[in-house]
Design a protein around this motif. Structure first.
Motif, PDB file in Angstrom:
ATOM      1  N   ARG A 170      13.050  -7.750   6.150  1.00  0.00           N
ATOM      2  CA  ARG A 170      13.779  -8.814   6.824  1.00  0.00           C
ATOM      3  C   ARG A 170      14.624  -8.268   7.969  1.00  0.00           C
ATOM      4  NH1 ARG A 170      18.559 -12.712   4.457  1.00  0.00           N
ATOM      5  NH2 ARG A 170      18.256 -14.431   5.907  1.00  0.00           N
ATOM      6  N   ARG A 171      15.235  -7.105   7.744  1.00  0.00           N
ATOM      7  CA  ARG A 171      16.158  -6.568   8.742  1.00  0.00           C
ATOM      8  C   ARG A 171      15.438  -5.948   9.938  1.00  0.00           C
ATOM      9  NH1 ARG A 171      20.532  -1.647   7.879  1.00  0.00           N
ATOM     10  NH2 ARG A 171      21.982  -2.270   9.533  1.00  0.00           N
ATOM     11  N   TRP A 172      14.337  -5.243   9.688  1.00  0.00           N
ATOM     12  CA  TRP A 172      13.644  -4.519  10.752  1.00  0.00           C
ATOM     13  C   TRP A 172      12.184  -4.962  10.924  1.00  0.00           C
ATOM     14  CZ3 TRP A 172      17.203  -2.300  13.435  1.00  0.00           C
ATOM     15  CH2 TRP A 172      18.318  -1.732  12.817  1.00  0.00           C
ATOM     16  N   SER A 173      11.758  -5.993  10.218  1.00  0.00           N
ATOM     17  CA  SER A 173      10.392  -6.522  10.335  1.00  0.00           C
ATOM     18  C   SER A 173       9.337  -5.487   9.952  1.00  0.00           C
ATOM     19  CB  SER A 173      10.136  -7.030  11.758  1.00  0.00           C
ATOM     20  OG  SER A 173      11.042  -8.049  12.091  1.00  0.00           O
ATOM     21  N   PHE A 174       9.613  -4.669   8.920  1.00  0.00           N
ATOM     22  CA  PHE A 174       8.611  -3.742   8.409  1.00  0.00           C
ATOM     23  C   PHE A 174       7.434  -4.536   7.830  1.00  0.00           C
ATOM     24  CE2 PHE A 174      10.954   0.502   7.494  1.00  0.00           C
ATOM     25  CZ  PHE A 174      11.434   0.515   8.789  1.00  0.00           C
ATOM     26  N   LYS A 175       6.266  -3.954   7.907  1.00  0.00           N
ATOM     27  CA  LYS A 175       5.078  -4.615   7.379  1.00  0.00           C
ATOM     28  C   LYS A 175       5.029  -4.543   5.859  1.00  0.00           C
ATOM     29  CE  LYS A 175       0.066  -4.773   7.987  1.00  0.00           C
ATOM     30  NZ  LYS A 175      -1.097  -4.144   8.667  1.00  0.00           N
ATOM     31  N   GLY A 176       5.514  -3.444   5.294  1.00  0.00           N
ATOM     32  CA  GLY A 176       5.468  -3.274   3.850  1.00  0.00           C
ATOM     33  C   GLY A 176       4.155  -2.660   3.404  1.00  0.00           C
ATOM     34  N   SER A 177       4.125  -2.181   2.170  1.00  0.00           N
ATOM     35  CA  SER A 177       2.919  -1.563   1.630  1.00  0.00           C
ATOM     36  C   SER A 177       1.870  -2.631   1.339  1.00  0.00           C
ATOM     37  CB  SER A 177       3.243  -0.781   0.353  1.00  0.00           C
ATOM     38  OG  SER A 177       2.070  -0.295  -0.251  1.00  0.00           O
ATOM     39  N   GLN A 178       0.623  -2.331   1.712  1.00  0.00           N
ATOM     40  CA  GLN A 178      -0.464  -3.292   1.537  1.00  0.00           C
ATOM     41  C   GLN A 178      -1.402  -2.927   0.386  1.00  0.00           C
ATOM     42  OE1 GLN A 178      -0.508  -6.163   3.497  1.00  0.00           O
ATOM     43  NE2 GLN A 178       1.473  -5.296   4.040  1.00  0.00           N
ATOM     44  N   THR A 179      -1.027  -1.925  -0.400  1.00  0.00           N
ATOM     45  CA  THR A 179      -1.918  -1.475  -1.467  1.00  0.00           C
ATOM     46  C   THR A 179      -1.205  -1.449  -2.813  1.00  0.00           C
ATOM     47  OG1 THR A 179      -3.305   0.348  -2.221  1.00  0.00           O
ATOM     48  CG2 THR A 179      -1.341   0.933  -0.987  1.00  0.00           C
ATOM     49  N   LYS A 180      -1.987  -1.654  -3.850  1.00  0.00           N
ATOM     50  CA  LYS A 180      -1.457  -1.538  -5.210  1.00  0.00           C
ATOM     51  C   LYS A 180      -2.237  -0.488  -6.008  1.00  0.00           C
ATOM     52  CE  LYS A 180       0.082  -6.355  -5.462  1.00  0.00           C
ATOM     53  NZ  LYS A 180       0.005  -7.625  -6.221  1.00  0.00           N
ATOM     54  N   THR A 181      -3.014   0.324  -5.294  1.00  0.00           N
ATOM     55  CA  THR A 181      -3.863   1.304  -5.962  1.00  0.00           C
ATOM     56  C   THR A 181      -3.152   2.645  -6.106  1.00  0.00           C
ATOM     57  OG1 THR A 181      -4.832   1.971  -3.854  1.00  0.00           O
ATOM     58  CG2 THR A 181      -5.910   0.187  -5.039  1.00  0.00           C
ATOM     59  N   HIS A 182      -3.826   3.602  -6.733  1.00  0.00           N
ATOM     60  CA  HIS A 182      -3.348   4.986  -6.880  1.00  0.00           C
ATOM     61  C   HIS A 182      -2.001   5.040  -7.611  1.00  0.00           C
ATOM     62  CE1 HIS A 182      -6.606   6.342  -4.318  1.00  0.00           C
ATOM     63  NE2 HIS A 182      -6.233   5.483  -3.389  1.00  0.00           N
ATOM     64  N   GLY A 183      -1.843   4.174  -8.579  1.00  0.00           N
ATOM     65  CA  GLY A 183      -0.635   4.241  -9.390  1.00  0.00           C
ATOM     66  C   GLY A 183       0.610   3.670  -8.756  1.00  0.00           C
ATOM     67  N   THR A 184       0.470   2.949  -7.617  1.00  0.00           N
ATOM     68  CA  THR A 184       1.642   2.364  -6.951  1.00  0.00           C
ATOM     69  C   THR A 184       2.084   1.111  -7.696  1.00  0.00           C
ATOM     70  OG1 THR A 184       0.855   3.182  -4.834  1.00  0.00           O
ATOM     71  CG2 THR A 184       2.530   1.462  -4.787  1.00  0.00           C
ATOM     72  N   HIS A 185       3.377   1.038  -7.999  1.00  0.00           N
ATOM     73  CA  HIS A 185       3.922  -0.116  -8.717  1.00  0.00           C
ATOM     74  C   HIS A 185       5.116  -0.688  -7.964  1.00  0.00           C
ATOM     75  CE1 HIS A 185       1.543   0.429 -12.381  1.00  0.00           C
ATOM     76  NE2 HIS A 185       1.718   1.720 -12.214  1.00  0.00           N
ATOM     77  N   GLU A 186       5.141  -2.007  -7.753  1.00  0.00           N
ATOM     78  CA  GLU A 186       6.283  -2.715  -7.194  1.00  0.00           C
ATOM     79  C   GLU A 186       6.826  -2.032  -5.929  1.00  0.00           C
ATOM     80  OE1 GLU A 186       6.576  -1.643 -10.567  1.00  0.00           O
ATOM     81  OE2 GLU A 186       5.471  -3.419 -11.199  1.00  0.00           O
ATOM     82  N   TYR A 187       5.941  -1.680  -5.008  1.00  0.00           N
ATOM     83  CA  TYR A 187       6.370  -0.943  -3.823  1.00  0.00           C
ATOM     84  C   TYR A 187       6.026  -1.693  -2.537  1.00  0.00           C
ATOM     85  CZ  TYR A 187       8.095   3.400  -1.824  1.00  0.00           C
ATOM     86  OH  TYR A 187       8.883   4.339  -1.185  1.00  0.00           O
ATOM     87  N   GLN A 188       5.681  -2.980  -2.659  1.00  0.00           N
ATOM     88  CA  GLN A 188       5.189  -3.704  -1.490  1.00  0.00           C
ATOM     89  C   GLN A 188       6.271  -3.927  -0.421  1.00  0.00           C
ATOM     90  OE1 GLN A 188       4.142  -4.552  -4.698  1.00  0.00           O
ATOM     91  NE2 GLN A 188       2.300  -3.405  -4.158  1.00  0.00           N
ATOM     92  N   ARG A 189       7.536  -3.995  -0.806  1.00  0.00           N
ATOM     93  CA  ARG A 189       8.608  -4.288   0.153  1.00  0.00           C
ATOM     94  C   ARG A 189       9.536  -3.092   0.361  1.00  0.00           C
ATOM     95  NH1 ARG A 189       8.957  -9.671   1.301  1.00  0.00           N
ATOM     96  NH2 ARG A 189      11.086  -9.395   2.054  1.00  0.00           N
ATOM     97  N   HIS A 190       9.119  -1.900   0.008  1.00  0.00           N
ATOM     98  CA  HIS A 190       9.967  -0.714   0.144  1.00  0.00           C
ATOM     99  C   HIS A 190       9.800  -0.085   1.528  1.00  0.00           C
ATOM    100  CE1 HIS A 190      10.974   0.215  -4.296  1.00  0.00           C
ATOM    101  NE2 HIS A 190      10.786  -1.062  -4.128  1.00  0.00           N
ATOM    102  N   PRO A 191      10.771   0.720   1.960  1.00  0.00           N
ATOM    103  CA  PRO A 191      10.695   1.320   3.302  1.00  0.00           C
ATOM    104  C   PRO A 191       9.781   2.524   3.389  1.00  0.00           C
ATOM    105  CG  PRO A 191      12.736   1.964   2.252  1.00  0.00           C
ATOM    106  CD  PRO A 191      12.093   0.957   1.340  1.00  0.00           C
ATOM    107  N   GLY A 192       9.487   3.194   2.284  1.00  0.00           N
ATOM    108  CA  GLY A 192       8.712   4.424   2.346  1.00  0.00           C
ATOM    109  C   GLY A 192       9.617   5.645   2.397  1.00  0.00           C
ATOM    110  N   ALA A 193       9.024   6.818   2.631  1.00  0.00           N
ATOM    111  CA  ALA A 193       9.776   8.073   2.633  1.00  0.00           C
ATOM    112  C   ALA A 193      10.737   8.131   3.818  1.00  0.00           C
ATOM    113  CB  ALA A 193       8.814   9.255   2.680  1.00  0.00           C
ATOM    114  N   ILE A 194      11.893   8.755   3.625  1.00  0.00           N
ATOM    115  CA  ILE A 194      12.889   8.867   4.695  1.00  0.00           C
ATOM    116  C   ILE A 194      13.272  10.315   4.968  1.00  0.00           C
ATOM    117  CG2 ILE A 194      13.853   6.597   4.148  1.00  0.00           C
ATOM    118  CD1 ILE A 194      16.202   8.074   2.812  1.00  0.00           C
TER     119      ILE A 194
END
Length: 224
Positions: free
Chosen positions: A125-149
Protein backbone atom coordinates in the motif's frame (compact mmCIF):
# COMPACT_ATOMS: atom_id res chain seq x y z
CA UNK A 1 4.67 34.13 -6.34
CA UNK A 2 1.40 35.52 -5.01
CA UNK A 3 -1.30 33.12 -3.89
CA UNK A 4 -4.22 32.43 -1.57
CA UNK A 5 -4.95 30.40 1.54
CA UNK A 6 -8.04 28.24 1.22
CA UNK A 7 -10.06 25.43 2.75
CA UNK A 8 -10.76 22.28 0.79
CA UNK A 9 -14.55 21.93 0.95
CA UNK A 10 -15.02 18.78 -1.11
CA UNK A 11 -15.80 17.68 -4.64
CA UNK A 12 -18.59 18.30 -7.10
CA UNK A 13 -19.02 18.37 -10.88
CA UNK A 14 -19.72 21.17 -13.31
CA UNK A 15 -20.37 21.56 -17.02
CA UNK A 16 -17.76 23.38 -19.09
CA UNK A 17 -18.55 25.79 -21.91
CA UNK A 18 -18.06 22.90 -24.35
CA UNK A 19 -20.72 20.85 -22.55
CA UNK A 20 -18.34 18.40 -20.90
CA UNK A 21 -19.03 17.27 -17.32
CA UNK A 22 -15.81 17.48 -15.27
CA UNK A 23 -15.12 16.68 -11.59
CA UNK A 24 -13.78 19.60 -9.57
CA UNK A 25 -12.54 20.29 -6.05
CA UNK A 26 -14.12 23.28 -4.31
CA UNK A 27 -11.68 25.54 -2.40
CA UNK A 28 -13.06 28.27 -0.13
CA UNK A 29 -10.90 31.43 -0.11
CA UNK A 30 -13.55 33.83 1.16
CA UNK A 31 -11.80 35.06 4.34
CA UNK A 32 -8.30 35.82 3.00
CA UNK A 33 -6.97 39.16 4.22
CA UNK A 34 -3.62 40.94 4.24
CA UNK A 35 -2.32 41.02 7.84
CA UNK A 36 1.30 42.05 7.27
CA UNK A 37 3.96 43.06 4.76
CA UNK A 38 7.70 42.49 4.37
CA UNK A 39 9.81 45.21 2.77
CA UNK A 40 13.37 45.15 1.39
CA UNK A 41 14.34 48.11 3.57
CA UNK A 42 13.43 46.34 6.82
CA UNK A 43 13.40 42.61 6.04
CA UNK A 44 15.70 42.35 2.95
CA UNK A 45 12.91 40.81 0.90
CA UNK A 46 9.42 41.65 -0.31
CA UNK A 47 6.39 39.57 0.71
CA UNK A 48 2.77 39.77 1.80
CA UNK A 49 1.43 37.91 4.85
CA UNK A 50 -2.10 36.59 4.39
CA UNK A 51 -4.46 35.43 7.11
CA UNK A 52 -7.36 33.01 6.72
CA UNK A 53 -10.20 31.93 9.00
CA UNK A 54 -11.67 33.91 11.87
CA UNK A 55 -10.55 33.27 15.45
CA UNK A 56 -11.33 34.71 18.88
CA UNK A 57 -8.73 36.83 20.65
CA UNK A 58 -8.71 34.68 23.80
CA UNK A 59 -7.49 31.67 21.80
CA UNK A 60 -4.35 33.50 20.59
CA UNK A 61 -1.23 33.69 22.73
CA UNK A 62 0.42 36.98 23.69
CA UNK A 63 2.90 36.97 20.80
CA UNK A 64 0.19 36.35 18.23
CA UNK A 65 -2.05 39.07 19.65
CA UNK A 66 0.89 41.48 19.59
CA UNK A 67 1.56 40.73 15.91
CA UNK A 68 -2.01 41.56 14.88
CA UNK A 69 -2.27 44.65 17.08
CA UNK A 70 1.07 46.01 15.87
CA UNK A 71 -0.12 45.79 12.27
CA UNK A 72 -3.70 46.91 13.09
CA UNK A 73 -4.87 43.74 11.34
CA UNK A 74 -7.91 41.53 12.00
CA UNK A 75 -7.34 38.27 13.88
CA UNK A 76 -6.88 35.26 11.62
CA UNK A 77 -6.40 31.58 12.41
CA UNK A 78 -3.96 30.61 9.64
CA UNK A 79 -1.05 32.73 8.34
CA UNK A 80 1.12 32.34 5.25
CA UNK A 81 3.71 34.51 3.54
CA UNK A 82 3.72 34.84 -0.24
CA UNK A 83 6.70 36.35 -2.02
CA UNK A 84 5.81 39.22 -4.37
CA UNK A 85 7.75 41.86 -6.22
CA UNK A 86 8.15 45.35 -4.78
CA UNK A 87 5.72 46.70 -7.36
CA UNK A 88 3.10 44.09 -6.49
CA UNK A 89 3.52 44.73 -2.76
CA UNK A 90 2.56 48.39 -3.19
CA UNK A 91 -0.90 47.31 -4.41
CA UNK A 92 -1.63 45.49 -1.12
CA UNK A 93 -2.44 47.24 2.16
CA UNK A 94 -2.94 45.67 5.59
CA UNK A 95 -6.61 44.88 6.05
CA UNK A 96 -7.35 44.47 2.35
CA UNK A 97 -9.38 41.42 1.38
CA UNK A 98 -7.75 39.19 -1.24
CA UNK A 99 -10.54 37.64 -3.28
CA UNK A 100 -10.93 34.67 -5.58
CA UNK A 101 -10.51 36.83 -8.68
CA UNK A 102 -6.76 36.65 -8.09
CA UNK A 103 -7.10 33.58 -10.34
CA UNK A 104 -8.92 33.38 -13.64
CA UNK A 105 -10.83 30.69 -15.45
CA UNK A 106 -8.52 28.34 -17.34
CA UNK A 107 -5.40 29.33 -15.39
CA UNK A 108 -2.93 26.68 -14.21
CA UNK A 109 -2.18 26.66 -10.47
CA UNK A 110 -0.11 24.71 -7.93
CA UNK A 111 -1.91 23.52 -4.78
CA UNK A 112 0.02 22.65 -1.60
CA UNK A 113 -1.51 20.69 1.28
CA UNK A 114 -0.96 17.90 3.81
CA UNK A 115 -2.03 14.48 2.58
CA UNK A 116 -4.48 12.22 4.39
CA UNK A 117 -3.08 10.08 7.20
CA UNK A 118 -3.23 6.34 6.53
CA UNK A 119 -1.51 5.03 9.65
CA UNK A 120 1.06 2.23 9.65
CA UNK A 121 0.91 0.61 6.20
CA UNK A 122 2.68 -2.25 4.48
CA UNK A 123 4.89 -2.01 1.43
CA UNK A 124 2.15 -2.93 -1.05
CA UNK A 125 0.00 0.00 0.00
CA UNK A 126 2.77 2.42 0.91
CA UNK A 127 5.14 1.83 -2.02
CA UNK A 128 2.95 -0.10 -4.51
CA UNK A 129 5.06 -3.28 -4.31
CA UNK A 130 3.78 -6.10 -6.49
CA UNK A 131 4.20 -8.75 -3.80
CA UNK A 132 5.16 -12.40 -4.15
CA UNK A 133 3.31 -14.23 -6.91
CA UNK A 134 4.23 -17.78 -5.91
CA UNK A 135 3.23 -20.23 -3.21
CA UNK A 136 5.67 -22.96 -4.22
CA UNK A 137 9.02 -24.14 -2.78
CA UNK A 138 7.79 -24.08 0.78
CA UNK A 139 6.71 -20.41 0.76
CA UNK A 140 3.97 -19.69 3.30
CA UNK A 141 1.96 -16.47 3.83
CA UNK A 142 4.54 -14.34 2.00
CA UNK A 143 2.41 -12.76 -0.72
CA UNK A 144 2.42 -9.23 0.80
CA UNK A 145 5.94 -9.18 2.30
CA UNK A 146 8.74 -6.85 1.14
CA UNK A 147 11.40 -9.52 0.62
CA UNK A 148 15.05 -9.45 1.72
CA UNK A 149 16.49 -6.12 2.92
CA UNK A 150 20.09 -7.03 3.88
CA UNK A 151 23.39 -6.60 1.99
CA UNK A 152 25.31 -9.59 3.47
CA UNK A 153 28.68 -8.89 5.15
CA UNK A 154 29.48 -5.82 3.04
CA UNK A 155 28.27 -3.24 4.03
CA UNK A 156 26.61 -5.28 6.76
CA UNK A 157 23.73 -2.91 7.30
CA UNK A 158 20.47 -1.72 5.72
CA UNK A 159 20.79 1.52 3.79
CA UNK A 160 18.77 4.56 4.93
CA UNK A 161 15.56 5.38 3.03
CA UNK A 162 14.92 1.73 2.27
CA UNK A 163 11.33 1.23 1.16
CA UNK A 164 9.78 -0.60 4.11
CA UNK A 165 6.50 -0.63 6.07
CA UNK A 166 5.86 2.48 8.14
CA UNK A 167 3.78 5.59 8.69
CA UNK A 168 2.01 6.55 5.48
CA UNK A 169 0.57 9.99 4.72
CA UNK A 170 0.53 13.30 6.65
CA UNK A 171 3.17 14.76 4.32
CA UNK A 172 3.22 18.16 2.64
CA UNK A 173 2.65 17.67 -1.06
CA UNK A 174 2.37 20.12 -3.95
CA UNK A 175 0.29 19.13 -6.98
CA UNK A 176 1.33 21.16 -10.00
CA UNK A 177 -0.48 22.43 -13.09
CA UNK A 178 -4.08 22.01 -11.96
CA UNK A 179 -6.68 23.80 -14.06
CA UNK A 180 -9.01 26.44 -12.62
CA UNK A 181 -12.38 25.43 -14.06
CA UNK A 182 -14.38 28.32 -12.59
CA UNK A 183 -14.21 31.14 -10.03
CA UNK A 184 -17.20 32.22 -7.92
CA UNK A 185 -16.31 35.72 -6.74
CA UNK A 186 -19.56 36.24 -4.81
CA UNK A 187 -19.14 33.12 -2.65
CA UNK A 188 -15.33 33.22 -2.62
CA UNK A 189 -14.85 29.80 -4.24
CA UNK A 190 -12.24 28.46 -6.65
CA UNK A 191 -13.12 25.27 -8.57
CA UNK A 192 -10.03 23.25 -9.50
CA UNK A 193 -9.78 20.18 -11.70
CA UNK A 194 -7.24 17.65 -10.45
CA UNK A 195 -5.89 15.94 -7.35
CA UNK A 196 -5.91 18.41 -4.45
CA UNK A 197 -4.02 16.96 -1.44
CA UNK A 198 -5.65 16.71 1.98
CA UNK A 199 -8.94 15.74 3.55
CA UNK A 200 -12.13 17.81 3.46
CA UNK A 201 -11.80 21.03 5.51
CA UNK A 202 -8.00 20.86 5.21
CA UNK A 203 -6.01 24.06 4.67
CA UNK A 204 -4.36 24.38 1.25
CA UNK A 205 -2.25 27.03 -0.46
CA UNK A 206 -3.04 27.96 -4.05
CA UNK A 207 -0.37 29.65 -6.19
CA UNK A 208 0.07 30.37 -9.89
CA UNK A 209 1.92 27.57 -11.65
CA UNK A 210 5.68 27.90 -11.14
CA UNK A 211 6.39 25.96 -14.33
CA UNK A 212 4.33 28.37 -16.42
CA UNK A 213 6.13 31.34 -14.82
CA UNK A 214 9.56 29.81 -15.48
CA UNK A 215 8.58 29.02 -19.05
CA UNK A 216 7.64 32.65 -19.64
CA UNK A 217 10.93 33.81 -18.11
CA UNK A 218 12.90 31.52 -20.42
CA UNK A 219 10.99 32.82 -23.45
CA UNK A 220 11.68 36.42 -22.41
CA UNK A 221 15.37 35.63 -21.91
CA UNK A 222 15.64 34.06 -25.37
CA UNK A 223 13.92 37.06 -26.98
CA UNK A 224 16.33 39.42 -25.20
Amino acid sequence: MKGLIGKKIGMTQVFTDEGNLVPVTVIDVSTCQVVGKRTPEKDQYSAVTLGFGEIREKILNKCERGFFKKNNAPYRRHLKEFRVTVEEATSFNVGDAVKADLFSKGQLVDVTGVTKGRGFSGVMRRWSFKGSQTKTHGTHEYQRHPGAIGQRKTPGRTYPNKKMPGHYGVEQVTTQNLTVVDVDLEKGLVLVKGAVPGHNNAIVYVRPSIKVAMREQHKAARRA
